[in-house]
Structure formats: structure tokens, C-alpha cells
Design an enzyme around this catalytic site. Sequence first.
Site, short mmCIF file in Angstrom:
data_model
loop_
_atom_site.label_atom_id
_atom_site.label_comp_id
_atom_site.label_asym_id
_atom_site.label_seq_id
_atom_site.Cartn_x
_atom_site.Cartn_y
_atom_site.Cartn_z
N GLY A 168 0.92 -1.24 0.23
CA GLY A 168 -0.14 0.42 0.00
C GLY A 168 0.91 1.20 -0.36
O GLY A 168 1.84 1.27 -0.64
N ASP A 205 14.20 -9.39 8.80
CA ASP A 205 13.80 -9.02 7.13
C ASP A 205 15.18 -6.99 7.81
O ASP A 205 14.74 -6.35 7.02
CB ASP A 205 12.79 -8.49 6.88
CG ASP A 205 12.90 -7.82 5.01
OD1 ASP A 205 13.70 -8.50 4.63
OD2 ASP A 205 11.85 -7.16 4.45
#
Length: 823
Positions: free
Chosen positions: A495, A607
Site C-alpha cells: 500500500g 528482514d
Amino acid sequence: MQMEKLLLFLLLFFSSILLSPADYTRPDHFFINCGSKANSSRSDGRTFIGDLIYPGGSLSFTKQRSSVITNSQTSDVLYQTARIFKQQSSYKFDIDTAGIYLVRLHFFNSTDVSTAVFYVSTDRVSQLKNFTIPRSSTNDSNSPLIDEFLLNIPQGKFSIYFTPQGSSFAFINALEVFLAPENFIPDKAPTPTNKKYTGILSNALQTIYRINVGGETITPETDTLWRTWKPDDEFLYNPNTGKSASTSGLPKYNGEVTNYIAPAPVYQTARRMNTDGGSNFSNISNIMTWSFSVSKNSSHFVRVHFCDIVGTSVGSIIFILYLNGIDPQKVDSYEISGDLLTPFYLDFVVDSDESGVMNIYLVPSEDSPEVLMTYLNGVEIMEIIGELNVVIEPDKSKKTVFLVVGPVGGLLVCVLAVGLFIFLKKRKRRSVETSVWSPFNVHGGGSSNSKGTDRTINVFRFPNLNLGLRMPFTEIQSATNNFDEKLQIGKGGFGNVYIGKFKNGSKAAVKRGQPRSSQGLSEFHTEIMILSKIRHRHLVSLIGYCDERSEMILVYELMKNGTLRDHLYKTNLPCLPWKQRLQICIDAARGLHYLHKECAGGIIHRDIKSTNILLDENLIAKVADFGLSKSVPMDQTDVSTGIKGTFGYLDPEYFNTHQLTEKSDVYSFGVVLLEVLCARPAIISGDPQLPMEQVNLAEWGLLCHRKGLLETIVDPSIKGQINPNSLRIFAETVKKCLLEDGANRPSMDKVLWDLEYALHLQQTAVYREPHEDSTIDATFGLRLVNVQRLPSLSLQIEKDDMPILRDSTTDEAFPSASEFFHN
Ligand SMILES: *[C@@H]1O[C@H](CO)[C@@H](O)[C@H](O)[C@H]1NC(C)=O
Ligand SMILES: *[C@@H]1O[C@H](CO)[C@@H](O)[C@H](O)[C@H]1NC(C)=O
Ligand SMILES: *[C@@H]1O[C@H](CO)[C@@H](O)[C@H](O)[C@H]1NC(C)=O
Ligand SMILES: *[C@@H]1O[C@H](CO)[C@@H](O)[C@H](O)[C@H]1NC(C)=O
Ligand SMILES: *[C@@H]1O[C@H](CO)[C@@H](O)[C@H](O)[C@H]1NC(C)=O
Ligand SMILES: *[C@@H]1O[C@H](CO)[C@@H](O)[C@H](O)[C@H]1NC(C)=O
Ligand SMILES: *[C@@H]1O[C@H](CO)[C@@H](O)[C@H](O)[C@H]1NC(C)=O
């Protein structure tokens, strides 16, 4: 010299004796039987002396126009007489020792006084109490109303004033004014959002609740300071959530916790989580909640008492305490008290909102090593009256605090501004919290029948979500001008990211996820859970979130300078000098180390990459994006189901074995270090000219290092400024981080240490013999020949095996860069 040392020793020795709370003995004054010539001997050992016969002149009162009434409705001598004042009058005490005093006022209802309306004040606190006989205080007309205050009183005269309202009158049956033990109440205590409330002692505290959780009433006869502790039954929201526990063992008082803080019976009994239906942190039936009605819009000093009488071995129980807007507190009795059966307590200053409800709830922690269990021994809630000289400041003493005062003056200002912003947000958000918690408003507005509504269950599906951070959608909508494209600063698979301008003028980064997918939802919740547990200078902090309707919105502190990658390559930004790059790596390593070791039992980021390291306006680096994070598995053989991470940074060992440890983050961090050194992406794809061995930076870097050619791939724009020793240490660190066997990779504190050393070498630029500062040990050095091939592009094709692998070459969004809402 020896003499001085001896004197110093003696001084310390005696001062420690003088200051030891254990030396405290309960005073024998002032206990006063008002309006009387008689002494009243109590079963608790005290004698309340008649005010008319008080010896020694240390007590005086306004005798003129005061009168005495007697009441035969009670057989208790203490309450058979009351002094009546028709105009402002006072009792004056000679205070010989400055300190915190317990002041108790006893009022006994009778026909003669039931209409009295007056207020009580002291020299420093003008409105201690507006008094009327409360309408429904108690059924038992034979029990007095006793109001307790804690006041910091200087040496000299101390007065308590009684001021009748209108044509009414004031009365008092008995008075207690006595010194509390040293350090009984602190001047500072944590308040919401890692702030500290300073100035508690400049105000008065009025005891509202004093609860012996899981136990029976404790009377003044048993208590060490003649207090009364009540059972918790009427406050426990759902009686089935808890069971009482008790022990006959004596609590092991130590250090600052003495039996004056709370008597043994408080610590010998507890309410423990009911595990009859199995223990499960996501089961609402396993969450004990106590609900107290308190004054609206006011500050309260709250003390929660713990003593592990439930666990069977030391340190087996860890849980999270939630308390009106306070950051969730990890309660680990082993960490705090070091042993079973050892009392400890936590103090807070908590504001009540308009609902006038204070909730305490305990959620078992996933970090708990053995059993999911929670317990509580006691609670005291005191209202802060007066609010004089209060300072609310960042809590610098706390290890977990992120508002560390930096060396840069400007930074401090900025940090405080962010802090204030968060604080204001919190205050505002309370109204939101209230609506969520309304089912718990058991004492307010007769909503006690709405127990366990769907809404409550909903909240508890993710019990670790910090409700205090919830923001209304409308607020976010207006801050981003209804998600105006002009305010968009990033875009990604998840998004868009916008700059939000909030009503108070502060800006924040607003990340709006695409409509809910179940996978995105779980990462959304992970991020909220992790970020609301932690605050660290080098971890991007979460300011708020919104999960109204199907929205998934996260609001972060704004990191003005974007991602680390933005400053390394494919950029028009000025080239970062080597020292600055090192400092950025050090910052990020600190954040990561904190995450691994200090934080809620250890969290693996999963990550780490250059787009998840963000820079603020002063180029201070912070680690971002916790959507994939996981708690460190207790059982190291834990095999995680799906491989997650970003291609090019992914630890090959984890890829092959599916075993996740914090060393996978260390590997990824090693790739980031190479990126910083060489200013090129972790993977270069789509360039047919590029030799295969150069595609993957980690492989390429290690290959060059082995051949002694690492210098040839260093970013040309900084090559000239790097001190060779600094480079050598840095390169060795990279090599260690990228070791094939995770167990041989250094932990983050070691990496941090090496990087700091590299910076030190760069700054001092003192030449050393090469062996002197080698941080690599022989075993490491020899094993390097065997570096494993990393999963390279060809492997990526098996998409089924790694559904969440990300392609590191996509351009990712600022500020929190990567997409954690994978669709
Ligand atoms: C009341 O108690 C005080 C202190 O214990 C004592 O000095 C005094 O004599 C007593 N007076 C009466 C009337 O019992
Ligand atoms: C106070 O005492 C009076 C007279 O005994 C009684 O009528 C009144 O109900 C009492 N008030 C309370 C709150 O108990
Ligand atoms: C007590 O009443 C007075 C006058 O009605 C008011 O000014 C004051 O704020 C009240 N104090 C408290 C503590 O409620
Ligand atoms: C008050 O009195 C009522 C009726 O006698 C009784 O049911 C109730 O339990 C009493 N409450 C307390 C707190 O004693
Ligand atoms: C939750 O706990 C209650 C009682 O402790 C038990 O009856 C219920 O089955 C549990 N629910 C789940 C979903 O485990
Ligand atoms: C906890 O409860 C959830 C659902 O309520 C269930 O999926 C999970 O397996 C349970 N875990 C344990 C350890 O019982
Ligand atoms: C509490 O604060 C709210 C918001 O500031 C205000 O609207 C409300 O009137 C206050 N309530 C009381 C009882 O002071």
C-alpha cells in the site's frame, strides 16, 4: 590517607544504618481521640490520647467555639466523642522529623453529624477533602469512615484545617499523624509512554484502594502501619479467570521491600490465573482483569505488589501487566527479585479519563519459559491531590527507553518534540481506549451486565495489542488530508505511505495497508505487538495504529532522511563519508542487539536490509519494519513453516534447514555492511553483462575478500578516506557475519564491538601491526575457505517453497520501506 578512608567508611556505614528502612520503628504519636478527656487503647497496641489531655504541648487546636458531642450509639470509646467546629479551625502538630507522614481522619456517622458539610485542608494542600457523609458508603453503621492521606511534611508546625461550608459545621472523631518509613513513596514514577512523573511528594496522596489480592481483609492489628487491606473479589471482573493461592512460607523481604511496604499476609496470598480450561495466552478466560472506579480526569499513584508464590521454580513465570495507558510492563519476578517468595512492587502514575475507571489486567507472556501463568498479590491506588510542581519528563533511568539524550543539542529538541507528540496523542487517545474498554466499566453507569460482549472478545483475540496506541480512523484521515496523493511519500506492495500532519502540528509517517488479507493481518498485528513492547533509540517507534473497519494503518515516527539505501546508490543525495557510514552501521547494530537480547525475551527481525534501516534528520539510524519478526524460539530445534525474508539478504543456513535463530539476522546484517562498503545492491539482476559471481553481493564480497581484493570493490567515492586498519576490521566483521555456520557467526554485541573498534581506528588512525587488532580468531580464519554458495537467482524460481521471499531489487517505499503486507 588511611584515616580519611576510615572516616569515609564510617560515614557510609553510619549513613547506611541511618537510612535503612529496617531501622524504622513505628512512632507512638500522634494518635488523638478528639473531643475527649479519655484515652482509647486499641487492640492494635496503640493508645489514642484524648485531645484535652494531650501531654507535652506538641498538639494544639482551636478550642474556642469548638464543642464536643457524644454518641452512645457505639461502645467504642474512640468514636463516642467528636469535636465540632462551627468556623474554620485547626489541629496543629509539632513535627520534629521531616518526611512522609500518614495522616488519617476518622469520622463516625451519627444522628448529630449526619448533615455536616465541610472541607479539610493543610498548609500546603488547600483542598484535601470535601467532606459529607457519603450516601452509600457502608451498611455497617458501626464502622467509622477513615480517610488516609500521605503528605510530605517539613519540620515545624503542621496544621490540619476544618472549614465548614455555609451554615454547616465540621466534625472529627479521631486523628492519626505519624511518620512513614524512609522512601516509603518515591518522588518519581513511570507514567504513560516511558515518561516519568516527578513531584509526587510535592502533592498529597489520598488512599483510594488498598487491596490484598487473593486474600482476606487485613486489619490494623495485623498490618505493620495500622492499614486496612481489603479482599479483591468485588474488583475482579470475571471471577472465573482467577483462583486464590496462598503459602505458609514467610516472604523473603530484602532491599527496599520491607514488611512496612506490605505485611506478610499480602505477599503470602495471591490471585493466580485459572488454568482449569488449559492455559493459553490468546484465551480471554486466561486474562485476569481488575476494575476500579476512581475520580475522573485525575492522576493516581498506583503500586502493584508481587511475590511469586505460584511458580515451582525460579523464573518460570513471565507475564505482561497492562494498566491504563502505561506501556505494557513485563513482569519477570526472577529479573526483579531473583527468587521465589520474594516480594517486589512496581509504582506508576496513571491518569484516569472521563470514564473514571482504572483497569489492571495481566496477560501471560509468550516469553514465559515454562508455564503460561499470571498472578497478583496486592494493589494500592492513591489519588494525587493538588498537582503542584509536577514535571513529566522522559524516563532516562529506564534501560528500554528510546529517548536517550544525544550529544547533538538539536537532536534532543527533536526527540523531546516527538516524545511530547506521543504523549499528547496518548492523552487524546484515551477516549478511544475507553470505548473499547467500556464492558469493563463495572462500577460506572450500570454497565456491569454487559460482561463479555463480542467487542471484548474481539479485543482479546490479540491480547498483546496495545490499546493505548489505537487511533481513530477519522484522525488519520484528516492528518493525511484523506490520503492525499500529494502527501504520499512512498509506495509498495503493501500500500502507500503518507506524511501525516496531526492537529498539534506534529508529523508522522502513515502506512496504510491494502484491504485485509489474512496474511497481511497477522503481520500487521505482529508489528503492533512488537513495536508497542519496545522503545529504543535505534528502533523506529510506533506512534499509533488503526484497525477500524478493515483498515490496517500504522503510524510511525517520521524518518526525514529515508532509507539507508537511498544514501548509498541510485541516488542524487550527497555521498556519505566513511565515518558516517560506520556510525550508521553502529546505530543499526545497537538496535538489532537490543532486539535480540534485551527485548521481551529476544526478537528476531527476519528482514534486515538497507531499506529497513531508516535515517532521521540527524542521520541517526533506526531499524524499521517488524512485520516478519518472531520471538526467539525457546526450543532451538523449532522448525518454522515458511521461509520469510528478502532475497539477497537471506541466511543460506536458515534457507536450507528452516531453523531460525538470531544469527540469521546477523547474516543479513553482514550483507548490509557490504552494501555500505561497496555501495551496490545485494542482488544485481537483469544485467546480462554481469558475470554470474558478481550478481550476489555476499558471494562476490567474500570471493574478493578471499583473494585479498576487497579494496577493489569498495565504493570509489570513499576509497581514499578509509583507514586501512578500519577497513580490515570492517571486512573481517563482514566475513564473520556471513559465515556458513550460524553458530560460528558473532552475536550482535560482538559485531557492535567490532564496528565501534573500526570507527575508533578510523578516528584515531594510529598505525598498528596487523596482528594487534585482529578480532578474528584462528578457527574462524581457517574455516573461511569453505563458504557455501548462497541461494542465487536460479533458486528463486521454486515459488511454492518460499511464498514470502521478496525481491530486493524492487524499489521500495520510504519510510518503512518494505512491504510487510504481502498480497
Ligand atoms: C493517656 O495516655 C498517656 C500516654 O500513654 C498517659 O500519659 C496518660 O496518663 C493517659 N491518661 C489517662 C487519663 O489515662
Ligand atoms: C448516618 O446516621 C444517621 C442517623 O443514625 C442515619 O439516618 C443515616 O442513614 C446514616 N448515614 C449513613 C450513610 O449511614
Ligand atoms: C471543595 O469544595 C470547594 C467549594 O465548593 C471547591 O472550590 C473545591 O474545588 C472542592 N475541592 C475538592 C478537592 O473537591
Ligand atoms: C448491605 O445490606 C444489604 C441488605 O441488608 C445486604 O444484602 C448487603 O450484603 C449489605 N452490604 C454490605 C457491603 O454489607
Ligand atoms: C478458554 O479457557 C476456558 C476456561 O479457562 C475454557 O473453558 C475454554 O475452553 C478455553 N477456550 C479455548 C478456545 O481454549
Ligand atoms: C490456544 O488457543 C487457540 C485458539 O483459541 C488455539 O488455536 C491454540 O492451539 C491454543 N494453544 C494452546 C497451546 O493450547
Ligand atoms: C474530563 O476531561 C474531558 C476532556 O478533557 C472533559 O470533556 C470532561 O468534562 C472532564 N470531566 C470532568 C469530570 O472533569
